[in-house]
Write an enzyme that holds these catalytic residues in place. Sequence first.
Site, PDB file in Angstrom:
ATOM      1  N   ARG A  61       0.828  -1.213   0.000  1.00 20.65           N
ATOM      2  CA  ARG A  61       0.000   0.000   0.000  1.00 20.65           C
ATOM      3  C   ARG A  61       0.859   1.258   0.000  1.00 20.65           C
ATOM      4  NH1 ARG A  61      -3.545   2.464   4.598  1.00 20.65           N
ATOM      5  NH2 ARG A  61      -5.116   3.655   3.442  1.00 20.65           N
ATOM      6  N   HIS A  65       0.387   4.407  -2.445  1.00 20.03           N
ATOM      7  CA  HIS A  65       0.151   5.777  -1.973  1.00 20.03           C
ATOM      8  C   HIS A  65       1.287   6.710  -2.337  1.00 20.03           C
ATOM      9  CE1 HIS A  65      -3.372   5.181   1.042  1.00 20.03           C
ATOM     10  NE2 HIS A  65      -3.490   4.402  -0.020  1.00 20.03           N
ATOM     11  N   ASP A  66       2.498   6.179  -2.509  1.00 19.92           N
ATOM     12  CA  ASP A  66       3.591   7.019  -2.988  1.00 19.92           C
ATOM     13  C   ASP A  66       3.340   7.389  -4.449  1.00 19.92           C
ATOM     14  OD1 ASP A  66       5.978   8.426  -3.034  1.00 19.92           O
ATOM     15  OD2 ASP A  66       7.184   6.667  -3.565  1.00 19.92           O
ATOM     16  N   GLY A  71       3.608  11.271  -8.047  1.00 12.13           N
ATOM     17  CA  GLY A  71       4.427  10.231  -8.654  1.00 12.13           C
ATOM     18  C   GLY A  71       5.219   9.445  -7.620  1.00 12.13           C
ATOM     19  N   ASP A  73       7.892   9.122  -5.857  1.00 16.32           N
ATOM     20  CA  ASP A  73       9.044   9.979  -5.553  1.00 16.32           C
ATOM     21  C   ASP A  73       9.392   9.964  -4.069  1.00 16.32           C
ATOM     22  OD1 ASP A  73       6.940  11.358  -4.440  1.00 16.32           O
ATOM     23  OD2 ASP A  73       7.627  13.329  -5.127  1.00 16.32           O
ATOM     24  N   SER A  75       7.642  10.790  -1.666  1.00 14.99           N
ATOM     25  CA  SER A  75       7.087  11.924  -0.907  1.00 14.99           C
ATOM     26  C   SER A  75       6.233  11.466   0.270  1.00 14.99           C
ATOM     27  CB  SER A  75       6.280  12.854  -1.820  1.00 14.99           C
ATOM     28  OG  SER A  75       5.254  12.140  -2.486  1.00 14.99           O
ATOM     29  N   ASN A  93      -3.665   8.492   5.467  1.00 12.65           N
ATOM     30  CA  ASN A  93      -2.461   7.704   5.740  1.00 12.65           C
ATOM     31  C   ASN A  93      -2.176   7.469   7.223  1.00 12.65           C
ATOM     32  OD1 ASN A  93      -1.766   7.336   3.030  1.00 12.65           O
ATOM     33  ND2 ASN A  93      -0.711   9.311   2.936  1.00 12.65           N
ATOM     34  N   HIS A 192      -6.276  -5.912  -2.231  1.00 15.34           N
ATOM     35  CA  HIS A 192      -7.136  -5.980  -1.040  1.00 15.34           C
ATOM     36  C   HIS A 192      -7.420  -7.415  -0.608  1.00 15.34           C
ATOM     37  CE1 HIS A 192      -8.730  -1.593  -1.488  1.00 15.34           C
ATOM     38  NE2 HIS A 192      -7.470  -1.665  -1.129  1.00 15.34           N
ATOM     39  N   THR A 193      -6.602  -8.328  -1.042  1.00 15.74           N
ATOM     40  CA  THR A 193      -6.683  -9.711  -0.578  1.00 15.74           C
ATOM     41  C   THR A 193      -5.741  -9.945   0.606  1.00 15.74           C
ATOM     42  OG1 THR A 193      -6.635 -12.004  -1.346  1.00 15.74           O
ATOM     43  CG2 THR A 193      -4.923 -10.581  -2.163  1.00 15.74           C
ATOM     44  N   ASP A 253      -3.713 -14.045  -2.921  1.00 17.11           N
ATOM     45  CA  ASP A 253      -4.404 -14.952  -3.839  1.00 17.11           C
ATOM     46  C   ASP A 253      -5.608 -14.236  -4.451  1.00 17.11           C
ATOM     47  OD1 ASP A 253      -6.179 -14.774  -1.740  1.00 17.11           O
ATOM     48  OD2 ASP A 253      -5.827 -16.805  -1.011  1.00 17.11           O
TER      49      ASP A 253
HETATM   50  C1  HEM Z   1      -9.103   0.996  -6.040  1.00 21.17           C
HETATM   51  C2  HEM Z   1      -9.019   1.974  -5.168  1.00 21.17           C
HETATM   52  C3  HEM Z   1      -8.556   1.757  -3.760  1.00 21.17           C
HETATM   53  C4  HEM Z   1      -9.155   2.210  -2.640  1.00 21.17           C
HETATM   54  C5  HEM Z   1     -10.427   3.038  -2.581  1.00 21.17           C
HETATM   55  C6  HEM Z   1      -8.403   1.743  -1.517  1.00 21.17           C
HETATM   56  C7  HEM Z   1      -8.697   2.004  -0.187  1.00 21.17           C
HETATM   57  C8  HEM Z   1      -8.124   1.355   0.876  1.00 21.17           C
HETATM   58  C9  HEM Z   1      -8.532   1.513   2.240  1.00 21.17           C
HETATM   59  C10 HEM Z   1      -9.610   2.456   2.746  1.00 21.17           C
HETATM   60  C11 HEM Z   1      -7.800   0.660   2.993  1.00 21.17           C
HETATM   61  C12 HEM Z   1      -7.895   0.409   4.487  1.00 21.17           C
HETATM   62  C13 HEM Z   1      -7.046   1.351   5.259  1.00 21.17           C
HETATM   63  C14 HEM Z   1      -7.337   1.182   6.733  1.00 21.17           C
HETATM   64  O1  HEM Z   1      -8.421   1.593   7.135  1.00 21.17           O
HETATM   65  O2  HEM Z   1      -6.524   0.593   7.451  1.00 21.17           O
HETATM   66  C15 HEM Z   1      -6.909  -0.032   2.101  1.00 21.17           C
HETATM   67  C16 HEM Z   1      -6.004  -0.993   2.484  1.00 21.17           C
HETATM   68  C17 HEM Z   1      -5.090  -1.575   1.626  1.00 21.17           C
HETATM   69  N1  HEM Z   1      -4.910  -1.258   0.305  1.00 21.17           N
HETATM   70 FE1  HEM Z   1      -6.145  -0.150  -0.829  1.00 21.17          FE
HETATM   71  N2  HEM Z   1      -7.342   1.021  -1.974  1.00 21.17           N
HETATM   72  C18 HEM Z   1      -7.385   1.009  -3.337  1.00 21.17           C
HETATM   73  C19 HEM Z   1      -6.461   0.436  -4.180  1.00 21.17           C
HETATM   74  C20 HEM Z   1      -5.330  -0.207  -3.750  1.00 21.17           C
HETATM   75  C21 HEM Z   1      -4.216  -0.550  -4.591  1.00 21.17           C
HETATM   76  C22 HEM Z   1      -4.087  -0.195  -6.062  1.00 21.17           C
HETATM   77  C23 HEM Z   1      -3.321  -1.199  -3.801  1.00 21.17           C
HETATM   78  C24 HEM Z   1      -1.972  -1.753  -4.159  1.00 21.17           C
HETATM   79  C25 HEM Z   1      -1.630  -2.172  -5.345  1.00 21.17           C
HETATM   80  C26 HEM Z   1      -3.896  -1.280  -2.480  1.00 21.17           C
HETATM   81  C27 HEM Z   1      -3.339  -1.945  -1.423  1.00 21.17           C
HETATM   82  C28 HEM Z   1      -3.889  -2.014  -0.167  1.00 21.17           C
HETATM   83  C29 HEM Z   1      -3.398  -2.894   0.878  1.00 21.17           C
HETATM   84  C30 HEM Z   1      -2.313  -3.934   0.746  1.00 21.17           C
HETATM   85  C31 HEM Z   1      -4.155  -2.608   2.016  1.00 21.17           C
HETATM   86  C32 HEM Z   1      -3.977  -3.223   3.411  1.00 21.17           C
HETATM   87  C33 HEM Z   1      -2.999  -2.334   4.154  1.00 21.17           C
HETATM   88  C34 HEM Z   1      -2.538  -2.827   5.507  1.00 21.17           C
HETATM   89  O3  HEM Z   1      -2.888  -3.936   5.914  1.00 21.17           O
HETATM   90  O4  HEM Z   1      -1.776  -2.093   6.146  1.00 21.17           O
HETATM   91  N3  HEM Z   1      -5.091  -0.637  -2.484  1.00 21.17           N
HETATM   92  N4  HEM Z   1      -7.120   0.414   0.818  1.00 21.17           N
END
Ligand code: HEM
Length: 325
Positions: A61, A65-66, A71, A73, A75, A93, A192-193, A253
């Site tokens: 993540r 977010h970076d 970009g 970078d 930041s 964040n 999100h898996t 997965d």
């Molecule tokens: C499609 C739009 C996306 C939205 C709206 C979104 C939003 C979020 C939100 C709200 C969380 C939970 C944060 C929390 O409350 O702890 C989260 C977790 C996470 N997101 Fe996304 N996300 C998106 C796309 C992505 C992408 C593109 C990636 C990476 C390629 C990603 C990787 C992750 C990971 C791995 C977690 C778990 C983080 C942790 O366990 O610390 N997400 N995301």
Amino acid sequence: MELTRVAFSVLLCLIITIGRLEAQLQVGFYASTCPQVENIVREEVRKAVFSNVGLAAGLVRLHFHDCFVRGCDGSVLIDSTPGNTAEKDSPINNPSLRGFEVIDSAKSRLESTCPGVVSCADIVAFAARDSVALTGGMSYRVEAGRRDGTVSLASDTFSNLPGPTFDLDQLTQSFANKGLSQDEMVTLSGAHTIGRSHCTSFSSRLYSFNTTLDLDPTLDSAYATQLEQICPDNSNDTSLVVPMEPSTPNLLDARYYANILANRGLFTSDQTLMSNASTAQQVRQNAFNGLLWKLKFAAAMVKMGQNEVLTGSSGEIRLNCSVVN
Ligand code: HEM
Ligand SMILES: *[C@@H]1O[C@H](CO)[C@@H](O)[C@H](O)[C@H]1NC(C)=O
Ligand SMILES: *[C@@H]1O[C@H](CO)[C@@H](O)[C@H](O)[C@H]1NC(C)=O
Ligand SMILES: *[C@@H]1O[C@H](CO)[C@@H](O)[C@H](O)[C@H]1NC(C)=O
Ligand SMILES: *[C@@H]1O[C@H](CO)[C@@H](O)[C@H](O)[C@H]1NC(C)=O
């Protein structure tokens, strides 16, 4: 005649190659300046993930977010200062983003091995790849040569990062703004898996969906009941978390997609992938062909890692990832 044509082609190739060396990312960028870089980062990521597996999700993540804000970078790593609230202190964040200390430990080892050479942005990209591999995803070669930015504004996170309440059009637009297709958006959402979410990121789906319905009708009711037990109300309590994907929370997965097919996507932004015929088809394909999804995921991570990068003599090589030089 033939000769001039060959000479011209060779010249053209040279120009293209030199142009690329100056402006583009490349695999093996540190081969001569810091050959140990990827081993050092991998060791630090391994150590961290063995002691807390959730950090793998955090590091994936962190790269996202970076890359989506100014970009890739680095930041997102910069600390706030008395005059400036940095990206990492945006409510998007903080407190949820994690893994900063893994980047810092890799950076301090790299600063003693090859001082002033490896950017923080590249460390984040390597660490994300290592995290993908450690959680059972497909490994991939990371292009490097990113340089570090010097600006980090919390306000940039609101306009550039998609939110969990986004609908399909908003998601598609958000990714298109970063040069990523709708298909790549669906593919990358599969991250999100792994990992966790704070209740605050989705509790409105349980308690205040709209003015007439408390519960989001696109959320499976048995799953909603389980979520309500962990997240008892719509409060701002940031100590409560749930796994993003409860059955295999630490495995990269394709279960995320199977869950969506069963109305068990955690966020609106996950479940909304079923609202459009073409993205729904991607969800089904990924659910049924996990291997194909892993390949697409690796390729999409490489593409995401190219977004608006600083190369050549732009930016800097930060010496401490938390502060600009
Ligand atoms: C499609 C739009 C996306 C939205 C709206 C979104 C939003 C979020 C939100 C709200 C969380 C939970 C944060 C929390 O409350 O702890 C989260 C977790 C996470 N997101 Fe996304 N996300 C998106 C796309 C992505 C992408 C593109 C990636 C990476 C390629 C990603 C990787 C992750 C990971 C791995 C977690 C778990 C983080 C942790 O366990 O610390 N997400 N995301
Ligand atoms: C609330 O959501 C439901 C289901 O999507 C919808 O049928 C209903 O019209 C919505 N009500 C309001 C007031 O928006
Ligand atoms: C949660 O935080 C929001 C924004 O900070 C605020 O408007 C709301 O009243 C808070 N809700 C509770 C239950 O504390
Ligand atoms: C689904 O998304 C595609 C690509 O954005 C768009 O062309 C199509 O119109 C959408 N379909 C529906 C039913 O919204
Ligand atoms: C990096 O900078 C931060 C913030 O000033 C500081 O707390 C930290 O100790 C520094 N790290 C190193 C390795 O010098």
